[in-house]
Design an enzyme around this catalytic site. Structure first.
Site, PDB file in Angstrom:
ATOM      1  N   HIS A 110       0.827  -1.207   0.000  1.00  0.00           N
ATOM      2  CA  HIS A 110       0.000   0.000   0.000  1.00  0.00           C
ATOM      3  C   HIS A 110       0.863   1.259   0.000  1.00  0.00           C
ATOM      4  O   HIS A 110       0.687   2.150  -0.846  1.00  0.00           O
ATOM      5  CB  HIS A 110      -0.924  -0.005   1.223  1.00  0.00           C
ATOM      6  CG  HIS A 110      -1.758   1.226   1.359  1.00  0.00           C
ATOM      7  ND1 HIS A 110      -3.049   1.309   0.909  1.00  0.00           N
ATOM      8  CD2 HIS A 110      -1.479   2.448   1.895  1.00  0.00           C
ATOM      9  CE1 HIS A 110      -3.535   2.511   1.150  1.00  0.00           C
ATOM     10  NE2 HIS A 110      -2.591   3.228   1.758  1.00  0.00           N
ATOM     11  N   GLU A 111       1.774   1.347   0.946  1.00  0.00           N
ATOM     12  CA  GLU A 111       2.596   2.559   1.044  1.00  0.00           C
ATOM     13  C   GLU A 111       3.489   2.720  -0.179  1.00  0.00           C
ATOM     14  O   GLU A 111       3.772   3.849  -0.595  1.00  0.00           O
ATOM     15  CB  GLU A 111       3.422   2.535   2.330  1.00  0.00           C
ATOM     16  CG  GLU A 111       2.595   2.601   3.597  1.00  0.00           C
ATOM     17  CD  GLU A 111       1.662   3.803   3.654  1.00  0.00           C
ATOM     18  OE1 GLU A 111       1.984   4.862   3.062  1.00  0.00           O
ATOM     19  OE2 GLU A 111       0.595   3.692   4.287  1.00  0.00           O
ATOM     20  N   HIS A 171       1.763   4.684  -2.808  1.00  0.00           N
ATOM     21  CA  HIS A 171       1.949   6.127  -2.646  1.00  0.00           C
ATOM     22  C   HIS A 171       3.315   6.554  -3.190  1.00  0.00           C
ATOM     23  O   HIS A 171       3.444   7.598  -3.849  1.00  0.00           O
ATOM     24  CB  HIS A 171       1.865   6.505  -1.168  1.00  0.00           C
ATOM     25  CG  HIS A 171       0.494   6.497  -0.589  1.00  0.00           C
ATOM     26  ND1 HIS A 171      -0.556   7.215  -1.114  1.00  0.00           N
ATOM     27  CD2 HIS A 171      -0.008   5.872   0.515  1.00  0.00           C
ATOM     28  CE1 HIS A 171      -1.637   7.042  -0.371  1.00  0.00           C
ATOM     29  NE2 HIS A 171      -1.336   6.220   0.619  1.00  0.00           N
ATOM     30  N   HIS A 183       3.307   6.920  -6.838  1.00  0.00           N
ATOM     31  CA  HIS A 183       2.601   8.141  -7.235  1.00  0.00           C
ATOM     32  C   HIS A 183       3.564   9.331  -7.233  1.00  0.00           C
ATOM     33  O   HIS A 183       3.514  10.192  -8.120  1.00  0.00           O
ATOM     34  CB  HIS A 183       1.441   8.384  -6.272  1.00  0.00           C
ATOM     35  CG  HIS A 183       0.328   9.202  -6.831  1.00  0.00           C
ATOM     36  ND1 HIS A 183      -0.823   9.485  -6.130  1.00  0.00           N
ATOM     37  CD2 HIS A 183       0.162   9.811  -8.026  1.00  0.00           C
ATOM     38  CE1 HIS A 183      -1.633  10.217  -6.856  1.00  0.00           C
ATOM     39  NE2 HIS A 183      -1.051  10.439  -8.015  1.00  0.00           N
TER      40      HIS A 183
END
Length: 674
Positions: free
Chosen positions: A464-465, A468, A471
């Site tokens: 998940h991290e 980010h 991104h």
């Protein structure tokens, strides 16, 4: 302070901050000079005798504040990842001054007059799409910051913002201090019965590191239901652990939460909105309070019914131990037992297959190569902000350099709980900067020489991290305002949630899920059983999340002047009104340690996780069913969405990739609510 390393841009690759020479005494002078420098730059823009142009106003504004950006990026990370009393003191001192500084920029009448004049004739300026959006977004930001208010209203707004900034810092520091203080100290390994041998060893190591030699310490994670509750067989220890978690910062932060909610409501009224939630969501993809209300109301009854069905199964299992009523500290334990008996899935048996280095390199990095063509090289010659922070250089498929990724994976006393991504250098073609991003997690450190074995949830967090991080790494914009994760709050979780899909993607899972001793893959059929077992817990997970989201919503839909006498009482009433007063399923965060909404930028925004998951569920379906290869789908997702940052309307990006507006059906099916 001529040797202050913040005063000049870093000469290291990618402008990585020079951590070897940065000292705590450098922060305050750098903040002070950085604010003074930017105000001088703003004054020069506002006083320019030439008529306003895009270049002499908007581009100049984007270039301003370089020193302040440098020190903020480093300090903001240290204040949560490696803090101490000195850093906390600087944070308390500088937070209200930074709020006042932001107001000095946004409430500068001459500067806004120039932006407003350009905005009025924006269609005649011949701007390209990104430049036009920059003008529109800055104009919106200034208006939302109070640029059109009368002088007395602006004066009150400044007071509100300054107090809110100080309060947010105090709230976060209270949570951090009480989270450390409430760590559960146990005298014997027998009290940890049920935990794996490596988890018991990690608790002993944690005890040693925190000054409790010979004892075992379970540090609290930032959320309510602690992961150890699923394995601890001693019911009294489970009860103590959950009580420690749920009671955090109750005395200090209850009154503070009431005060902050009232100040936010007053500010919203000043700015023309009925409440803080209406102010926030007006600039998000949801667009209105009604849209958020509709989504959450649609989910609550089905989620509660799902949790109640799960509770029946848990009660059957608990009855064998003579327990007649499932308490909150029992839920995770008996859920795990049901998974073992009904699905033949044992979380403790899984951990040896999820060794950190293998999950990172052969899972997270491998998936990024599969979807986007990336490769990673660790750079031990580059120094991070803490010895735990490892630096990796990231390369494109053709060998070209992309940026730096810092991974800081272990818990420590100086780090706040939770997991997050941040940027040390934000990508911008205007400033000729490439990205430097970081991930922080809180994985327990094992005893010396022992492997770091993850739970399935920790594997999810790692993926998940890193979503980010991608991104930020893939950002390809001209203007700093739009860089990386500079998107609406209810959109920013979407790319990270999409990245979770790779953790169970067959080719990826087979590459990393191998026993750390034997190298054997996960046993046949276990993946399917894990998926089925995850479905069993969706009721609990959805209810605890929705309880937190609606608690946030309750605090921030109060009107100005609304009186709240007691935070705990308000919380209970809010949950009951929402239909979520489920005693055995406490909110994922209770009010007094809900950093997301009182200290972390998610006020009236915690709904963003489920809103983003609606987009995520659609996108995962698109990737699986669009007929393209994984690499082709990854490139389309990167080019159409991940690289655009805030330079294009977020939902336009979504539609450009997926080809339609999001539908609720895939989310309902995933959550078992259809």
């Amino acid at each position: 302070m001529t040797e202050n390393p913040f005063f000049e841009p870093s000469t290291l690759v990618y402008e990585l901050p020079p951590f070897t020479v940065i000292r705590e005494e450098h922060y305050l002078p750098a903040f002070e000079r950085g604010m003074a420098d930017q105000l001088a730059e703003i004054a020069a823009i506002a006083a320019d005798p030439q008529p306003p142009t895009f270049e002499n106003t908007l581009v100049a504004l984007e270039r301003s504040g370089a020193l302040l950006r440098r020190v903020c990026a480093v300090f903001d990370n240290q204040s949560v990842a490696d803090t101490n009393d000195v850093v906390d003191a600087v944070d308390a001192q500088i937070s209200p001054r930074l709020a006042a500084h932001r107001d000095a920029v946004h409430l500068d009448a001459a500067l806004f007059a120039r932006i407003d004049a350009l905005h009025a004739r924006r269609e005649t300026l011949g701007l390209d799409a990104e430049s036009l959006r920059l003008l529109e977004r800055h104009h919106t930001r200034f208006v939302r910051a109070g640029a059109r208010l009368a002088a007395p209203q602006q004066a009150r707004l400044r007071e509100l913002n300054t107090e809110l900034a100080s309060s947010a810092t105090a709230f976060q520091q209270n949570v951090a201090a009480d989270t450390r203080a409430r760590a559960l100290v146990l005298d014997s390994a027998e009290q940890l019965d049920g935990l794996s041998a490596d988890a018991v060893a990690a608790a002993a190591e944690n005890g040693r590191a925190r000054g409790h030699d010979g004892k075992y310490v379970l540090s609290l994670k930032n959320f309510s239901n602690q992961s150890e509750l699923a394995q601890l067989t001693d019911r009294s220890v489970r009860e103590r652990l959950l009580a420690a978690s749920l009671g955090r910062a109750a005395q200090a932060n209850g009154p503070l939460a009431i005060r902050m909610a009232g100040l936010r409501a007053e500010r919203a009224q000043l700015l023309g909105h009925p409440n803080h939630a209406a102010y926030v969501v007006a600039d998000e993809t949801a667009g209105s309070v009604a849209a958020v209300d509709a989504l959450l109301a649609r989910l609550v009854p089905a989620a509660v019914a799902n949790a109640e069905r799960e509770a029946v199964e848990l009660a059957r299992s608990a009855a064998a131990d003579g327990i007649t009523e499932i308490a909150a500290h029992d839920w995770a334990f008996y859920s795990e037992r049901v998974r073992q008996t009904s699905y033949d899935v044992d979380a403790a048996v899984l951990r040896p297959y999820f060794e950190l280095e293998r999950v990172l390199h052969d899972g997270v990095f491998f998936a990024a190569g599969l979807a986007y063509g990336l490769t990673f090289t660790e750079r031990p010659d580059l120094v991070g902000y803490h010895p735990d922070a490892r630096v990796f250089e990231v390369f494109e498929e053709d060998g070209g350099s992309l940026g730096l990724f810092l991974g800081d994976f272990h818990a420590r006393a100086s780090k706040r709980g939770g997991a997050w991504m941040d940027e040390l250098v934000s990508q911008s073609r205007l400033l000729d900067r490439r990205p430097v991003v970081l991930n922080n997690l809180n994985i327990a450190r094992p005893a010396a020489g022992e492997p770091v074995l993850l739970t399935w949830d920790e594997v999810r967090t790692l993926f998940h991290e890193f979503g980010h991080a991608l991104h930020g790494l893939f950002s390809d914009v001209r203007y700093p305002l739009f860089s990386g994760t500079g998107v609406p709050r209810d959109f920013v979780e979407f790319p990270s949630q999409v990245n979770e899909m790779w953790m169970a993607w067959p080719a990826v899972l087979a590459n990393y899920a191998k026993h750390h001793v034997t190298g054997e893959p996960l046993p046949a059929g276990l993946v399917e059983r894990m998926t089925a077992a995850e479905g069993f817990g969706q009721g609990f997970r959805t209810v605890e999340y929705l309880a937190a989201a609606l608690l946030d919503w309750a605090w921030h839909t109060i009107p100005a002047g609304h009186r709240i006498d007691d935070a705990e009482e308000f919380e209970a009433q809010a949950l009951a009104a929402a239909g979520l007063a489920v005693a055995a399923v406490p909110p994922r965060y209770r009010t007094t340690y809900f950093n997301h909404i009182f200290a972390g930028g998610y006020s009236a925004g915690y709904y963003a996780y489920i809103w983003s998951e609606m987009l995520d569920a659609e996108t995962v379906g698109w990737i699986k069913g669009n007929g393209r290869t994984v690499r082709e789908s990854g490139e389309a997702f990167r080019a159409g969405l991940l690289s655009r940052g805030g330079s294009v309307d977020a939902m336009e990006c979504f539609r450009a990739v997926v080809g339609r507006d999001p539908q609720l059906g895939p989310l309902l099916a995933r959550r078992g609510l259809a």
